[in-house]
Write an enzyme that holds these catalytic residues in place. Structure first.
Site, PDB file in Angstrom:
ATOM      1  N   SER A  67      39.610  34.326  40.777  1.00 43.43           N
ATOM      2  CA  SER A  67      40.356  35.659  40.882  1.00 43.43           C
ATOM      3  C   SER A  67      42.111  34.870  41.494  1.00 43.43           C
ATOM      4  O   SER A  67      41.808  33.885  42.121  1.00 43.43           O
ATOM      5  CB  SER A  67      39.390  36.239  42.347  1.00 43.43           C
ATOM      6  OG  SER A  67      38.449  36.499  42.161  1.00 43.43           O
ATOM      7  N   GLN A  68      42.339  35.684  41.305  1.00 42.11           N
ATOM      8  CA  GLN A  68      44.233  36.119  42.293  1.00 42.11           C
ATOM      9  C   GLN A  68      44.070  35.279  43.349  1.00 42.11           C
ATOM     10  O   GLN A  68      43.386  35.869  44.331  1.00 42.11           O
ATOM     11  CB  GLN A  68      44.835  37.148  42.012  1.00 42.11           C
ATOM     12  CG  GLN A  68      46.240  37.269  42.305  1.00 42.11           C
ATOM     13  CD  GLN A  68      46.657  38.323  42.412  1.00 42.11           C
ATOM     14  OE1 GLN A  68      46.051  39.626  42.153  1.00 42.11           O
ATOM     15  NE2 GLN A  68      47.887  38.780  42.826  1.00 42.11           N
TER      16      GLN A  68
END
Length: 218
Positions: A67-68
């Protein structure tokens, strides 16, 4: 222990990443410090290491992503992690989010749907020296054998909130889950005030890979 280098250059890039995330609105200093502490480049294939401190999601195989960092920080902040919290993470992925929870002092239970990814991440975390409870299976059904949990974090986009996850929360517990269609989801924070009352808060839109399984996307 993995023979991975965490250089001054990496630490400088992490410091810049934390500054970016703070500027985007993350206020919990414990969360920001955990992101600074954890070398994100350890979780990347060598071909992508140069991108590790960009505030972006990247593929990790099996149709999944790491994930970011802003998304990791946003979900973690909503979770209000306290030392000793028993937390269920749905979607182990690379192990990065679970390790952030571990750094914050949580007892982490994490379940991954994809068997190949589970095996790879389990071996990687062992070599990294990070210890939490890893399982392979259908996370949309939670992990009832170890319930109840203080907090539950879902790191994949769900079509609905699975009732089973609400059931596995303690009274006063928090569930953070992205809910929507396959392309975009609203981040929800659900606080279980009693067995019959759940308070829902809705936040920004995000784009996660789909939650797979019985109560996810088939």
């Amino acid at each position: 222990m993995l023979r991975l280098q965490d250089t001054y250059l990496h630490k400088g890039k992490r410091k810049a990443l934390v500054k970016t995330i703070r500027e985007k609105g993350i206020k919990d200093e414990r969360v920001l410090d955990a992101i600074y502490q954890l070398p994100r480049h350890f979780f990347f294939d060598s071909a992508l290491v140069s991108h590790a401190y960009e505030d972006k999601a990247f593929p990790i195989g099996e149709g999944q992503t790491i994930s970011q960092p802003y998304t990791v920080a946003f979900q973690t902040e909503l979770l209000e992690v306290k030392e000793g919290d028993k937390i269920l993470e749905i979607g182990t992925g690379s192990g990065y989010q679970g390790t952030i929870l571990h750094i914050l002092g949580a007892e982490v239970y994490s379940i991954e749907y994809q068997k190949k990814l589970y095996e790879r991440t389990r071996k990687f975390l062992e070599r990294l020296g990070v210890s939490f409870h890893l399982f392979q299976g259908d996370g949309s059904k939670g992990l009832p054998q170890h319930a109840p949990y203080d907090k539950i974090l879902v790191t994949a986009g769900a079509p609905v909130v699975p009732n089973e996850l609400i059931r596995q929360l303690k009274i006063g517990g928090i569930l953070v889950i992205p809910v929507g269609d396959r392309s975009s989801q609203k981040m929800l924070k659900l606080t279980k005030q009693s067995n019959t009352k759940v308070v829902k808060e809705e936040f920004d839109s995000f784009a996660f890979v789909p939650l797979l399984g019985k109560d996810g996307w088939k």
